[in-house]
Design an enzyme around this catalytic site. Sequence first.
Site, PDB file in Angstrom:
ATOM      1  N   ARG A 168     -30.762  22.777 -48.273  1.00  0.00           N
ATOM      2  CA  ARG A 168     -31.903  22.215 -47.549  1.00  0.00           C
ATOM      3  C   ARG A 168     -32.877  21.578 -48.542  1.00  0.00           C
ATOM      4  O   ARG A 168     -33.537  22.278 -49.315  1.00  0.00           O
ATOM      5  CB  ARG A 168     -32.637  23.281 -46.726  1.00  0.00           C
ATOM      6  CG  ARG A 168     -33.883  22.706 -46.033  1.00  0.00           C
ATOM      7  CD  ARG A 168     -34.393  23.545 -44.879  1.00  0.00           C
ATOM      8  NE  ARG A 168     -35.039  24.768 -45.283  1.00  0.00           N
ATOM      9  CZ  ARG A 168     -35.761  25.546 -44.453  1.00  0.00           C
ATOM     10  NH1 ARG A 168     -35.886  25.204 -43.184  1.00  0.00           N
ATOM     11  NH2 ARG A 168     -36.306  26.655 -44.884  1.00  0.00           N
ATOM     12  N   ASP A 448     -42.253  33.335 -45.406  1.00  0.00           N
ATOM     13  CA  ASP A 448     -42.082  32.106 -46.167  1.00  0.00           C
ATOM     14  C   ASP A 448     -43.138  31.117 -45.711  1.00  0.00           C
ATOM     15  O   ASP A 448     -44.073  31.485 -44.985  1.00  0.00           O
ATOM     16  CB  ASP A 448     -40.663  31.542 -46.026  1.00  0.00           C
ATOM     17  CG  ASP A 448     -40.316  31.097 -44.613  1.00  0.00           C
ATOM     18  OD1 ASP A 448     -41.202  31.097 -43.730  1.00  0.00           O
ATOM     19  OD2 ASP A 448     -39.148  30.729 -44.380  1.00  0.00           O
TER      20      ASP A 448
END
Length: 536
Positions: A168, A448
Site C-alpha cells: 500500500r 494507526d
Amino acid sequence: MSAVLKPSQIAPAIEIRDPAAVADVLDADAQAFLAGLHRRFEAERQARLAARRERQAKFDAGALPDFREDTRAIREGDWKVAPIPVALLDRRVEITGPVDPKMVINALNSGASCYMADFEDSTAPTWDNVIAGQRALRGAVAGSLSFEGNGKRYALRPEDERAVLIVRPRGWHLDEKHVLVDGERMSASLFDLGLFAWHNARALAEKDRGPYFYLPKLQSMEEAALWQQVLSHIERALDLPQGQMKVTVLIETLPAALEMDEILHALRDRIAGLNCGRWDYIFSYIKTLRGHRSRVLPERGQVTMTQPFLRAYSELLIQTCHRRGAHAMGGMAAQIPINNDAEANERALARVRADKLREVTAGHDGTWVAHPALIPIAREVFDERMPTPHQQHIGREEVIVGQADLLTPSLGTITRIGFENNVEVCVRYLAAWLDGNGCVPIHWLMEDAATAEIARAQLWQWLHAADGGRCPLHLDDGTVIDEALFDRVLLGLPSRLASQPVIGATRVPEAIALLEELSHRPTLEDFLTLPAYERL
C-alpha cells in the site's frame, strides 16, 4: 527498457536527501524513472486534489454526497472486471502492518493469506522509515531478508509458506518532501509505488505474484482513472504485459462509497476487489459531513459496523463487487492480545469472532487483522462458513442501498470517558508518530493514523457544531462540550500519562500543542498527518 521511459534519455533534475546513503535504492536510473513519473502525472494529481477541495466546499455549504447522474450507465451496465489471478483467489485472512524488516518477516511468515505492507497509515514516513521499508520489501521479494534483534534472528520461511505480498503506497494527498523533482515535492504515492515497482515488478511477475497493490483513500472514479494511467505507464516502461499489476481499492471515503461501480470500471483491466476500510471510512464520514450538525456521530466506541449506515456501506460493497466479479474484502480487527488479564482477553477475542462472523455471513470474501494472534481466530470463522476460496456466488441481490442509507448517522451518546479517550488517543498516537512510530498499541487496541483521525475529527466537530455557541453539544451527564472542557482535559493529560508507558513520551508536549492548535481552528484540517509531516 522500452522507449516510453528510458532513464538515460531523461535529465534527472532531482534532489534527494542524503543521496549517498540511499544509493543502493535510489541510483541514477531509479531517480530518472521517478522523475519521469512526476513530470508525467503531477499536474493531473494536483487537478484531482483541487477537485476534492471544490466538492468539499459544496458539502460545507449544505450539499450532500449522492450517486452521480452522469455515470448512471456505468452503474446499470452489464460488465465484469478482468479475471482475478490465482494468487489472489483465496484471501480469507490478511494481515497489515508497517514495513520495518522485523514486521515484514513476521507478517510474511504469519500464516495469513496475504500481507499488506503499509507505507501509509501504519508507517510514520520519516525518510529512514521509507527507505528502510523499500529495502526490506526488496529483500523479501528476493528471499534474502533477515533481521537480528532481541537476541533472535528472524528469517523468511520458504516462498510457498509465505503470505502473498500486497503493497500500500501513501495516498494521493501526501508528498514526499525528501525528493524534489524540478524543485517540486514528489507525490508520495508515485514515489512509494514507483520505486517498489522499479526494483521488484519484474521479479514478482516472473513468480506470478503481481506486483499487487492496495490503493488508499480514493474519492472518485477520476482518481482511480489516474492510477490506471500510472500503472499502464509503468508497465510499458518496465516491459510488462498490460494489466500485470493488480490492485485492490480501499473504499474508505464517503464519496468513494457512492462511486464503487465507477471505480471498478475505471480499473476493470486490473482490479481484484474492494475493501471496507472501516476506520478511515468513519473518519471520512465525519470530515465530509463536518458542517452538518444533524449528522454528528457519537463517541467512536459506539460507532460499530452494526450501525445502519455502516452496515449499508458494507452490504453495498459486497453486492457491487460480486456483481462485477471482484472480491469484497472486510475490515480490520484492531484488537491485540491482553496478556495480563485472561478474562478481558477473552472478551476482546469474542468481539473479534463476532465481527468476523458478521463479515463472512454477510458475504465478504476475506478479512483483515492487525495482530498475528488474531489470524487463527479469523481463519477458523471463515473456514467454517466459507469452504470455497471466495463467496462471489453470493450476489446479495436483495440489498437496496440508497443515498439516505449511507448518510444516516449513528444514534448514541458522548460520555466523559469517551471524550477524554479521544484526547488521549490523539496525543499518544501523534507523539509516537512524531517519534517515528506509525502503529501504536493503546488500551489494547492497535491505533494507526486512521483510528487517530476519527478521534481528532470528532473532537473538532463536537467543539464546532455548537452553531456559534448558541446550541452546543453535551456529554451524557449534561456537561457542555466547549473549548473550556477540551482545554481542561488537555491540561490534565500529562499527569494522567505520567504513570503509563508512552511511546514517544518526549514528544507529548509537542503533540499536545499541535492537537490544541488543530482543534481550535475554525476549519477542520483535512489530515492530521499533513501538518505533522512538516515536523518530522
